[in-house]
Design an enzyme around this catalytic site. Structure first.
Site, mmCIF file in Angstrom:
data_model
loop_
_atom_site.group_PDB
_atom_site.id
_atom_site.type_symbol
_atom_site.label_atom_id
_atom_site.label_comp_id
_atom_site.label_asym_id
_atom_site.label_seq_id
_atom_site.Cartn_x
_atom_site.Cartn_y
_atom_site.Cartn_z
ATOM 1 N N HIS A 164 -4.315 -8.982 14.614
ATOM 2 C CA HIS A 164 -3.162 -9.591 15.278
ATOM 3 C C HIS A 164 -1.861 -8.891 14.920
ATOM 4 O O HIS A 164 -0.782 -9.454 15.093
ATOM 5 C CB HIS A 164 -3.070 -11.082 14.931
ATOM 6 C CG HIS A 164 -4.361 -11.807 15.107
ATOM 7 N ND1 HIS A 164 -5.240 -12.021 14.065
ATOM 8 C CD2 HIS A 164 -4.961 -12.316 16.207
ATOM 9 C CE1 HIS A 164 -6.318 -12.645 14.512
ATOM 10 N NE2 HIS A 164 -6.178 -12.839 15.805
HETATM 11 S S1 FES Z 1 -3.012 -10.304 11.631
HETATM 12 FE FE1 FES Z 1 -4.575 -11.750 12.029
HETATM 13 S S2 FES Z 1 -6.080 -11.302 10.539
HETATM 14 FE FE2 FES Z 1 -4.491 -9.875 10.160
#
Ligand code: FES
Length: 182
Positions: free
Chosen positions: A143
């Site tokens: 993410h």
């Molecule tokens: S940003 Fe979601 S697990 Fe690393």
């Protein structure tokens, strides 16, 4: 840097080390046959025991990943410019500010140049990928969280920094993860 140099760097960056006090070091996946040959009780012991890592062959700018208690940990030898970038960064750059010198380790009498952190993103646990921007040192592919070269979160949904495990230096070239600081 040529493409073959990148390939060489990547291979070096993914030394996986799973070892007990005997200090066994392995490259790539070759450690796993060793582990799989252990009897369950020995494997269980190894999983909980401190892990000793030989640091002598790690070059500035290189990252290795070791396994302790079944979880991955990054050991990164910082370059001079990475250390300067981490020290110069202002508090506003970070979500979970901690001074760089509290996160860069050194053996007794040695230089502060080691980042030793858990390798699971503090958002949902993915393993971040090494990047070399001088300041930011990892990006999480899940993410998009970013961490500086000391593992402090700078962007994305990760709420806190990559945690520091308990560790101690046995000497200038030997790190023990899972040991209490002297
Ligand atoms: S940003 Fe979601 S697990 Fe690393």
């Amino acid at each position: 840097m040529s493409e073959s140099d990148h390939g060489e760097t990547n291979r070096r960056d993914f030394l996986y080390i799973a070892t007990g006090a005997a200090g066994v070091v392995a490259v790539g996946g070759s450690v796993w046959p060793l582990v799989s040959q252990m009897q369950p009780n020995e494997r269980e012991k190894a999983a909980g025991a401190p892990v000793e890592i030989d640091l002598s062959a790690i070059e500035a700018g290189q990252l290795i990943t070791v396994v302790w208690r079944g979880a991955p940990y990054f050991i990164r030898k910082l370059t001079e410019s990475e250390i300067k970038a981490a020290e110069d960064a202002g508090q506003a750059e970070f979500r979970d500010f901690q001074p760089a010198d509290e996160r860069i380790a050194a053996p007794e009498g040695g230089s502060k140049e080691w980042t030793i952190v858990a390798a699971n993103c503090t958002h949902l646990g993915c393993i971040p990928t090494k990047i070399d921007t001088g300041f930011e040192g990892w990006i999480c592919p899940c993410h998009g969280s970013k961490f500086d070269v000391t593992g402090r979160v700078t962007k994305g949904p990760a709420p806190i920094n990559l945690p520091l495990p308990p560790f101690a230096f046995a000497d200038a070239d030997r790190l023990i993860i899972g040991a209490d600081k002297a």
